[in-house]
Design an enzyme around this catalytic site. Sequence first.
Site, short mmCIF file in Angstrom:
data_model
loop_
_atom_site.label_atom_id
_atom_site.label_comp_id
_atom_site.label_asym_id
_atom_site.label_seq_id
_atom_site.Cartn_x
_atom_site.Cartn_y
_atom_site.Cartn_z
N GLU A 74 0.68 -1.13 -0.03
CA GLU A 74 -0.14 -0.29 0.41
C GLU A 74 1.06 1.40 -0.03
O GLU A 74 1.18 1.90 0.71
CB GLU A 74 -1.44 0.10 0.97
CG GLU A 74 -2.26 -1.02 1.66
CD GLU A 74 -3.01 -1.12 1.97
OE1 GLU A 74 -2.88 -0.61 2.96
OE2 GLU A 74 -3.77 -1.85 1.86
N ASN A 96 2.32 -4.50 -3.26
CA ASN A 96 1.03 -5.28 -2.96
C ASN A 96 0.39 -4.09 -2.48
O ASN A 96 0.65 -3.39 -2.33
CB ASN A 96 0.59 -5.64 -1.57
CG ASN A 96 -0.47 -7.06 -1.88
OD1 ASN A 96 -0.75 -7.41 -3.04
ND2 ASN A 96 -0.62 -7.49 -0.91
N HIS A 106 -10.22 -6.20 -3.20
CA HIS A 106 -11.22 -6.29 -1.47
C HIS A 106 -11.91 -5.82 -2.39
O HIS A 106 -12.17 -4.06 -2.83
CB HIS A 106 -9.99 -5.11 -0.56
CG HIS A 106 -9.75 -6.14 0.15
ND1 HIS A 106 -10.06 -7.34 1.15
CD2 HIS A 106 -8.26 -5.91 0.64
CE1 HIS A 106 -8.57 -7.23 1.83
NE2 HIS A 106 -7.76 -6.73 1.56
N GLU A 157 -5.92 -11.06 -1.92
CA GLU A 157 -5.93 -11.05 -1.01
C GLU A 157 -7.74 -10.65 -0.82
O GLU A 157 -8.72 -9.88 -0.60
CB GLU A 157 -5.74 -9.09 0.42
CG GLU A 157 -4.75 -9.54 0.33
CD GLU A 157 -4.30 -8.19 1.82
OE1 GLU A 157 -5.30 -7.64 1.74
OE2 GLU A 157 -2.99 -7.88 1.37
N ASP A 194 -12.13 -10.30 -1.27
CA ASP A 194 -13.23 -10.96 -1.08
C ASP A 194 -14.06 -9.92 -1.38
O ASP A 194 -13.60 -9.08 -2.66
CB ASP A 194 -12.88 -11.28 0.83
CG ASP A 194 -11.92 -9.39 1.80
OD1 ASP A 194 -12.08 -8.73 0.88
OD2 ASP A 194 -11.44 -9.34 2.70
C1 XIL Z 1 -5.57 -6.55 7.98
C2 XIL Z 1 -6.43 -8.06 8.83
O1 XIL Z 1 -7.08 -9.24 8.16
C3 XIL Z 1 -6.94 -7.76 10.47
O2 XIL Z 1 -6.35 -9.13 10.92
C4 XIL Z 1 -6.22 -6.37 10.78
O3 XIL Z 1 -6.49 -6.12 11.89
C5 XIL Z 1 -6.64 -5.28 9.90
O4 XIL Z 1 -5.30 -6.33 8.86
N1 XIL Z 1 -4.97 -5.06 3.67
C6 XIL Z 1 -3.99 -5.88 3.74
C7 XIL Z 1 -3.80 -6.28 5.31
O5 XIL Z 1 -3.09 -5.00 3.24
O6 XIL Z 1 -2.69 -6.80 6.15
C8 XIL Z 1 -5.74 -6.51 5.81
O7 XIL Z 1 -5.27 -7.67 6.48
C9 XIL Z 1 -6.43 -6.03 5.39
C10 XIL Z 1 -6.28 -4.98 3.96
#
Ligand code: XIL
Length: 667
Positions: free
Chosen positions: A334, A377, A412, A441, A443
């Site tokens: 990020e 990422n 996401h 990641e 979802d």
């Molecule tokens: C999230 C975890 O899933 C949570 O448990 C934690 O509290 C916060 O981070 N982007 C990312 C991940 O790169 O590391 C994040 O993971 C979700 C968003």
Amino acid sequence: MRAPWTRRRRLLPGLLALACLATVAVAAAVPLSTPSARAADPVLVLDATFEDGTTQGFRPRADETVAVSSAVAHGGTRSLLTSCRSASWQGPAIDLLDEMVEGTRYTLTVWVRLAAGESPGQVRLSVQRDSGGTSAYDQVVGDTAVTADTWVRLSGTYVLAHDVDGVSAYVETAGGTADLHIDDFTMAYQPTKPVQTDIPALREVLAADFPIGAAIGNRQIIGDQAVLLRRHFDTVTPGNALKWDATQPTEGAFRWADADTQVGFAADNGLAVRGHTLVWHQQTPAWVFTDTDGTPLTSDPADKALLLSRLEAHIRAVVGRYGDAIGVWDVANEVIDENQSDGLRRSRWYEISGLDYLRTAFRVAREVAPTAKLYINDYNTNVPAKRDKLRDLVTRLRAEGVPIDGVGHQMHVNVQWPAIAETEAMLQAFIPLGVEQQVTEMDVSIYVADNESFPTPPADRLLTQAYRYRDLFALYRRYADELTSVTLWGLADDDTWLDTFPVARKDAPLLFDTELQAKSAYWGIVDPTRIDPTPTPTASPTVSPTVSPTASPTATPTTGLDTCRATYTVTNQWPGGFQASLRITNTGVSAHDGWTVRWRFPDGQLISQLWNGTVRQDGPEVTVTPTSWNSALPAGGTVEFGFLAGWKTSNNRPVGFTLDGLTCTTG
Ligand code: XIL
């Protein structure tokens, strides 16, 4: 490494102070059932009413006194009184090692009341875990007001996700040492359904395309969750255990327990591991950016050198520890902010070191793990402005020789956003660079606005979600030559970060439901003909959004809702004033020509000048309409305007962004 799901023997209870021993009865709470008994109704494991005149296994945590009392009772005629407490953490405790099974979600309930004459206070319910001589404390129910006049119920759920040699539940106060009563303590669990063995394994369905992964924590590697994980997935990403705050919370004091357990589980089960993440602006302890005397580091050469040496030491330790066991690292996470003209997020990393933190991180990771694939990422990489800034940065750094092997797309997303075409453009944008790509990641939230909240996922949203999984995976499979893996951010809906982000509400973004059963989303990937197209809507939202929460289930799922996204950025701030920009993206299907955008300032901020629009402010309420040349806002289009404003004591983000009355998501 010992398998994480085996349990150590229980330790002998410590000696109790003699003064209190006399009043501690030693009869055990009545074990009503064992967790192996599977039934549809909740199974009561422990029930302590104190009506038999014993403490039913409750004991003091130290030298306080725990005794049955008939002064007050919640049910029946007796309760348990704890007195002569000398610290707020002292209170009645019950050992649970023999009753609590790792990976099972228990509901713990207890009624609490202060003894007559005590002033009102706060109580909480917690669990103590002991392992190898150290203890950890998990809150089950946080501070709750309590008085001497009425009983208050503390009830919460708890999953033991660690290997322990002792575990107990206890009640304590937030402060003070008031005498307190407890009564009617229960521990119960809801049996889960067996893991389905008659459905195809996801990893076999996708075997010809790419490895499929899931983010995990300790809970996903025990019991039924581990069975489900092994059955369907090729790879895992520890969701938190490898982050800086987990591995090096204080300088030089590394903690490996969770990461070792999760990486060890993967090794034992033939799962590949994605390492996440080495450098990020979140979940990084404050010490990293401060001097030993607590002063924030600046960009002067000595501070910058200190920061980079800390980064180097961290990467050497973390990457070095796992060697070949981790084949892919999210080295940087990020780092893009598309609202900056140079596209670089103004993190503490950037402010202190410019781009050198990225150069250092990739160089050191390559040195320590020469064969691992090194990734950059990010989220929202489908958004064209962000995508292009990321592409430019990767191009620039690789031209310098920075060893970036791949680009990770977090993905996401939600049931509505983004469009498949935009996602395809995202994948295409990086092909000319010659880098690998992964979905890291994914979802699919059932929500399309921050103010929606469903008690249970509505059937039509789950259907839309199934089509989204179908369409996005169809796209990924078409790009299988580019994608070297696809990872979902979680295993099942019982444990998802979206339950607390961006607001607290139950989300259901994954392929398996809270009982670990395959959802329509799973069938969207495995066999879309098995998606049930006619579900009955099940629930209405608790907050009424402006978008319809129950769009017709037969509507084209990816286009059924009309929405927008608001991206608000404070670009500069000084005492009393700030500059901000707002970008509105029309994520729906219809045009909003001649648009009206509204929001509310929470802290009395007042706009003095706005460009690229016409502003009206009425107290906290702001309304912006277009200028003559930017009034068109087609589907998929954006408008952006900026402003100068004043602020007083605080400058929190505005809320309630709407486009022509539609509630916009933020982000
Ligand atoms: C999230 C975890 O899933 C949570 O448990 C934690 O509290 C916060 O981070 N982007 C990312 C991940 O790169 O590391 C994040 O993971 C979700 C968003």
